[in-house]
Design a protein around this motif. Structure first.
Motif, mmCIF file in Angstrom:
data_model
loop_
_atom_site.group_PDB
_atom_site.id
_atom_site.type_symbol
_atom_site.label_atom_id
_atom_site.label_comp_id
_atom_site.label_asym_id
_atom_site.label_seq_id
_atom_site.Cartn_x
_atom_site.Cartn_y
_atom_site.Cartn_z
ATOM 1 N N THR A 18 47.318 42.963 36.398
ATOM 2 C CA THR A 18 46.265 42.108 36.944
ATOM 3 C C THR A 18 44.944 42.871 36.955
ATOM 4 O O THR A 18 44.925 44.111 37.005
ATOM 5 C CB THR A 18 46.591 41.634 38.373
ATOM 6 N N TYR A 19 43.841 42.105 36.962
ATOM 7 C CA TYR A 19 42.503 42.691 36.857
ATOM 8 C C TYR A 19 41.538 41.932 37.751
ATOM 9 O O TYR A 19 41.623 40.701 37.883
ATOM 10 C CB TYR A 19 42.011 42.635 35.399
ATOM 11 N N ALA A 20 40.624 42.670 38.350
ATOM 12 C CA ALA A 20 39.474 42.069 39.021
ATOM 13 C C ALA A 20 38.347 42.012 38.010
ATOM 14 O O ALA A 20 38.124 42.971 37.261
ATOM 15 C CB ALA A 20 39.063 42.903 40.229
ATOM 16 N N PHE B 74 39.748 36.962 38.947
ATOM 17 C CA PHE B 74 40.875 37.799 38.572
ATOM 18 C C PHE B 74 41.537 37.214 37.335
ATOM 19 O O PHE B 74 41.371 36.032 37.026
ATOM 20 C CB PHE B 74 41.894 37.861 39.715
ATOM 21 N N GLY C 246 43.154 38.837 46.276
ATOM 22 C CA GLY C 246 43.435 38.519 44.887
ATOM 23 C C GLY C 246 44.650 39.234 44.334
ATOM 24 O O GLY C 246 45.010 39.041 43.171
#
Length: 393
Positions: free
Chosen positions: A134-136, A121, A201
């Motif tokens: 936020t990012y995966a 992440f 996450g």
């Protein structure tokens, strides 16, 4: 006050031992891959890409996977973007993916979640749009997707009404336990804290740290002993405040799913001397030997017109294993104007500085024995203001 005037590695041809790769972002719209050759004191362009966007502002390298992420601040436009690149040892860059985001991207950091295997992440601070996203990410492929968007508000301006007109997240940092993400917010005088959900996450806001009103927290760094592990209690945080040129030191504690901060140091980035009225502290990091704080001061002209300063503080014994308190060592020349960001790395270790207003990247000698910057080894003018420069190793 002491002022000291001098005080992925690429195999480029046959000079492996003396050549290193740098990446630099330019507000001229370009992402650069640069070669620094210590043997002949040169800094040259390997590749130049416009795929990042109109205002490249921050670079994040996932070194184990050879993936470079470039943030596009998108100054004066509606949307920003994040672009991932495959970074090769010869300095070439292949674009992988580009994702549209809220504008104002200024910093990012990779984090992990203990219960999520084979993934990762990252979080991004968006200064102008009062946002954290936020990012995966598939770290092996450099492919990513948006997870969360936090947009903040405030009921009234802060004490500095010009700079504190709205929330302004300015940095993203992961604590040494890997369980929290911290975001200094210059507009609200907060360090926002998010707990990482180990099973997903996702980030969950917890109680923030409240900084001195009007101080404008910008960036921070953590110090732990070289022998640190997650059960060790020796965690220290150092926070720089852009609007007051103050550095604060804290002993960090962990209780009830959050973090606590016991402040033990509070002084200017000029060793408790008065900071020049024009100065704005920018970056703070711990030295490679884990025993000194390195801090950049912008627009102070300490070493002459358009020659700003880098401050050094002692914080630990020379082995970096025992905290010994904060002691000002001195100021050293940055060899340019507005040293917004720096990175210590390369082969051997040198100090790379992004000289924003000078529109240059500089490479400064790093004296490993003394833990101090030295002479200017090389510099290169780019096509616009330079907000960030990092080593490939």
């Amino acid at each position: 006050m002491k002022f000291a005037i001098f005080g992925i590695v690429a195999a480029l041809s046959t000079s492996f031992a003396t050549a290193s790769t740098l990446y630099a972002a330019s507000y001229g719209g370009s992402l650069y891959s640069l070669a620094f050759n210590k043997a002949n004191g040169s800094l040259s362009t390997l590749e130049k890409s416009q795929d990042c966007g109109t205002s490249p502002s921050w670079l994040m390298l996932d070194q184990p996977h050879g993936i470079l992420y470039c943030l596009n601040e998108a100054i004066d436009t509606a949307n920003g973007s994040i672009t991932s690149f495959q970074a090769f040892a010869n300095g070439s860059l292949d674009t992988i993916e580009k994702l549209t985001t809220p504008a104002g991207l200024v910093m990012s950091a990779i984090y992990t979640a203990a219960g999520v295997k084979d993934s990762g992440f990252f979080a991004v601070a968006h200064y102008e749009t009062s946002t954290v996203t936020t990012y995966a990410v598939d770290r092996a492929k450099g492919e990513f997707q948006n997870l969360q968007t936090f947009t903040f508000e405030m009921s009234h301006p802060g004490p500095n009404t010009t700079r504190q007109d709205a929330p302004h997240p300015h940095g993203v940092f992961v604590d040494p336990t890997g369980k929290f993400v911290l975001v200094p917010d210059l507009g609200t005088d907060l360090v926002r804290i998010f707990a990482i959900d180990p099973s997903t996450g996702y980030l969950e806001p917890v109680e923030p740290y409240h900084a001195t009103p009007g101080s404008g927290p910008r960036h921070l760094t953590f110090w732990t002993p070289k022998t640190y592990n997650a059960t060790t209690s020796d965690v220290y945080m150092f926070l720089v405040h852009e609007l007051t040129n103050v550095v604060s030191g804290f002993r960090v504690g962990y209780t009830n799913g959050g973090m606590s901060f016991d402040r033990f140091f509070h002084g200017t980035s000029y060793g408790n001397y008065t900071a020049p009225s024009s100065s704005k502290v920018a970056e703070i990091k711990v030295s490679p030997d884990n025993n000194r704080l390195v801090i950049s001061n912008r627009l102070d002209n300490t070493f002459g017109s358009n020659n700003d300063s880098i401050a050094i503080f002692d914080i630990a014994d020379k082995n970096g294993e025992r905290f010994t308190g904060v002691r000002f060592v001195g100021l050293y020349p940055a060899f340019g104007s507005s040293v917004r960001h720096f990175d210590i790395g390369g082969c051997p270790q040198e100090l790379a500085v992004s000289l924003e207003n000078s529109q240059k990247v500089g490479v400064i000698q790093w004296n490993m024995r003394n833990g101090e910057p030295g002479r200017l080894l090389a510099e290169l003018t780019l096509d616009g203001d330079v907000p960030a420069a990092i080593w490939a190793k």
